[in-house]
Write a protein that holds these residues in place. Structure first.
Motif, short mmCIF file in Angstrom:
data_model
loop_
_atom_site.label_atom_id
_atom_site.label_comp_id
_atom_site.label_asym_id
_atom_site.label_seq_id
_atom_site.Cartn_x
_atom_site.Cartn_y
_atom_site.Cartn_z
N GLU A 278 -16.39 51.18 9.16
CA GLU A 278 -15.52 50.03 8.93
C GLU A 278 -14.04 50.34 8.70
OE1 GLU A 278 -16.83 46.81 6.42
OE2 GLU A 278 -18.94 47.09 6.96
N VAL A 279 -13.70 51.39 7.97
CA VAL A 279 -12.29 51.65 7.64
C VAL A 279 -11.91 53.08 8.01
CG1 VAL A 279 -12.35 49.95 5.77
CG2 VAL A 279 -12.73 52.36 5.26
N PRO A 280 -10.62 53.33 8.27
CA PRO A 280 -10.18 54.70 8.59
C PRO A 280 -10.36 55.63 7.41
CG PRO A 280 -8.52 53.07 9.24
CD PRO A 280 -9.52 52.36 8.39
N PRO A 281 -10.59 56.92 7.65
CA PRO A 281 -10.73 57.88 6.55
C PRO A 281 -9.47 57.93 5.70
CG PRO A 281 -10.54 59.01 8.68
CD PRO A 281 -10.72 57.56 8.97
N GLY A 282 -9.68 58.07 4.40
CA GLY A 282 -8.56 58.14 3.47
C GLY A 282 -8.11 56.80 2.93
N THR A 283 -8.67 55.70 3.44
CA THR A 283 -8.28 54.37 2.98
C THR A 283 -8.67 54.18 1.52
OG1 THR A 283 -8.61 53.46 5.20
CG2 THR A 283 -8.57 51.89 3.35
N MET A 284 -7.72 53.70 0.70
CA MET A 284 -8.05 53.35 -0.68
C MET A 284 -8.74 51.99 -0.65
SD MET A 284 -5.66 52.73 -4.06
CE MET A 284 -4.91 54.35 -4.04
N THR A 285 -10.01 51.98 -0.97
CA THR A 285 -10.80 50.76 -0.87
C THR A 285 -11.01 50.05 -2.19
OG1 THR A 285 -12.78 52.13 -1.06
CG2 THR A 285 -12.05 51.52 1.17
N ALA A 286 -11.10 50.81 -3.27
CA ALA A 286 -11.40 50.22 -4.57
C ALA A 286 -10.80 51.06 -5.68
CB ALA A 286 -12.91 50.11 -4.77
N GLU B 253 -17.21 39.90 -22.24
CA GLU B 253 -16.64 40.52 -23.43
C GLU B 253 -16.56 42.03 -23.22
OE1 GLU B 253 -15.45 39.18 -26.36
OE2 GLU B 253 -15.60 37.27 -25.27
N PRO B 254 -15.46 42.65 -23.66
CA PRO B 254 -15.40 44.12 -23.58
C PRO B 254 -16.50 44.75 -24.45
CG PRO B 254 -13.22 43.17 -23.98
CD PRO B 254 -14.22 42.07 -24.18
N PRO B 255 -16.89 45.97 -24.12
CA PRO B 255 -16.38 46.82 -23.04
C PRO B 255 -17.02 46.47 -21.70
CG PRO B 255 -18.05 47.99 -24.27
CD PRO B 255 -17.88 46.68 -24.97
N TYR B 256 -16.23 46.62 -20.64
CA TYR B 256 -16.75 46.45 -19.29
C TYR B 256 -15.89 47.26 -18.32
CZ TYR B 256 -12.97 42.99 -18.70
OH TYR B 256 -11.75 42.35 -18.64
N ALA B 257 -16.45 47.53 -17.17
CA ALA B 257 -15.71 48.20 -16.11
C ALA B 257 -15.07 47.14 -15.22
CB ALA B 257 -16.63 49.09 -15.28
N ALA B 258 -13.76 47.23 -15.05
CA ALA B 258 -13.04 46.35 -14.13
C ALA B 258 -12.89 47.07 -12.80
CB ALA B 258 -11.67 46.00 -14.70
N ILE B 259 -13.30 46.41 -11.73
CA ILE B 259 -13.20 46.98 -10.39
C ILE B 259 -12.43 46.00 -9.52
CG2 ILE B 259 -14.51 47.61 -8.32
CD1 ILE B 259 -16.72 48.62 -10.17
N ALA B 260 -11.45 46.53 -8.79
CA ALA B 260 -10.68 45.73 -7.86
C ALA B 260 -10.83 46.31 -6.46
CB ALA B 260 -9.20 45.70 -8.26
N LEU B 261 -11.04 45.43 -5.49
CA LEU B 261 -11.15 45.83 -4.09
C LEU B 261 -9.83 45.55 -3.39
CD1 LEU B 261 -14.67 44.25 -3.62
CD2 LEU B 261 -14.18 46.70 -3.51
N ASN B 262 -9.42 46.48 -2.54
CA ASN B 262 -8.12 46.37 -1.88
C ASN B 262 -8.09 45.12 -0.98
OD1 ASN B 262 -5.77 46.72 -0.39
ND2 ASN B 262 -6.04 48.93 -0.23
N PRO B 263 -7.23 44.15 -1.28
CA PRO B 263 -7.21 42.91 -0.48
C PRO B 263 -6.64 43.10 0.91
CG PRO B 263 -5.41 42.91 -2.06
CD PRO B 263 -6.25 44.12 -2.37
N ASP B 264 -5.99 44.24 1.15
CA ASP B 264 -5.40 44.51 2.46
C ASP B 264 -6.36 45.22 3.40
OD1 ASP B 264 -2.94 43.39 1.68
OD2 ASP B 264 -2.37 45.27 0.70
#
Length: 223
Positions: free
Chosen positions: A209-217, A134-145
């Motif tokens: 793990e990932v190159p600098p500047g990568t949008m991860t989340a 139930e809101p309020p909550y923080a929604a977080i998405a991780l880059n699937p690519d």
């Protein structure tokens, strides 16, 4: 002893995160990410960190003056019990337990934490995503690519929660705090649609793990 206030002092500072990963009952990937984000937000809003007179405040302030590095480690059994005695907060989200510790210099990590493995925390997810709270909550998405281990994804989720506390519109951030700092990791919404909702974006420094500047989340607060 109070920490140096110079953010350019070496060595760098980081917040250590430890996820509990018992062999017999490992938690799910998304649950660990949600627990990491919740633990970070819980520590940062704890009066010991948030109050200028709080005992943790100088350490958080010094850390935030530089890069907000976070390192995720894994523990089980007696080693999980050992780290509970160190300053920090532990949360349990959907059966995943993560403890966030007061930030410090990376060359002064307590031995109970330093002995824990950083690499190798890579957990499967549940077949079906759980419904959002139930809101309020923080929604977080991780880059699937972007391919990330569970440990890396947990740190990125922690970054997103951290940025939401500091950069989300104050009414939204206040509602999230008052609502108990619930976090939901989005798994069933296309990335492009998530980006349209995002209030904050995490771009990785490229240490692992990932190159600098990568949008991860990315993240936003649902009220």
């Amino acid at each position: 002893m109070r920490p140096s206030t110079d953010p350019f002092d070496e060595p760098p500072w980081a917040m250590q995160l430890v996820a509990r990963a018992e062999k017999a009952s490992p938690p799910a990937h998304a649950a660990v990410c949600a627990a990491a984000a919740t633990a970070v937000a819980t520590l940062l809003t704890d009066p010991r960190a948030a109050d200028p007179e709080g005992e943790w405040h100088p350490f958080v302030a010094r850390w935030e003056a530089g890069r907000i590095r976070k390192v995720t480690r894994r523990a089980r059994g007696a080693r999980w019990s050992d780290v509970q005695r160190l300053p920090g907060v532990t949360v349990d989200v959907q059966g995943a337990q993560v403890r966030a510790f007061v930030p410090g210099a990376v060359d002064e990590v307590p031995p109970e934490i330093a002995k824990l493995q950083v690499a190798g925390l890579d957990l499967p997810d549940e077949d079906e995503p759980k419904p959002p709270p139930e809101p309020p909550y923080a929604a977080i998405a991780l880059n699937p690519d972007v391919t990330m281990s569970t440990g890396k994804a947990a740190a990125q989720s922690g970054h997103a929660a951290h940025l939401l506390l500091r950069q989300a519109p104050p009414p939204q951030a206040h509602a999230w705090i008052e609502g108990g700092l619930r976090v939901y990791v989005i798994r069933d919404v296309p990335w492009r649609r998530c980006v349209e909702h995002a209030t904050v974006a995490v771009r990785d420094a490229g240490f692992t793990e990932v190159p600098p500047g990568t949008m991860t989340a990315i993240g936003w607060i649902v009220t």
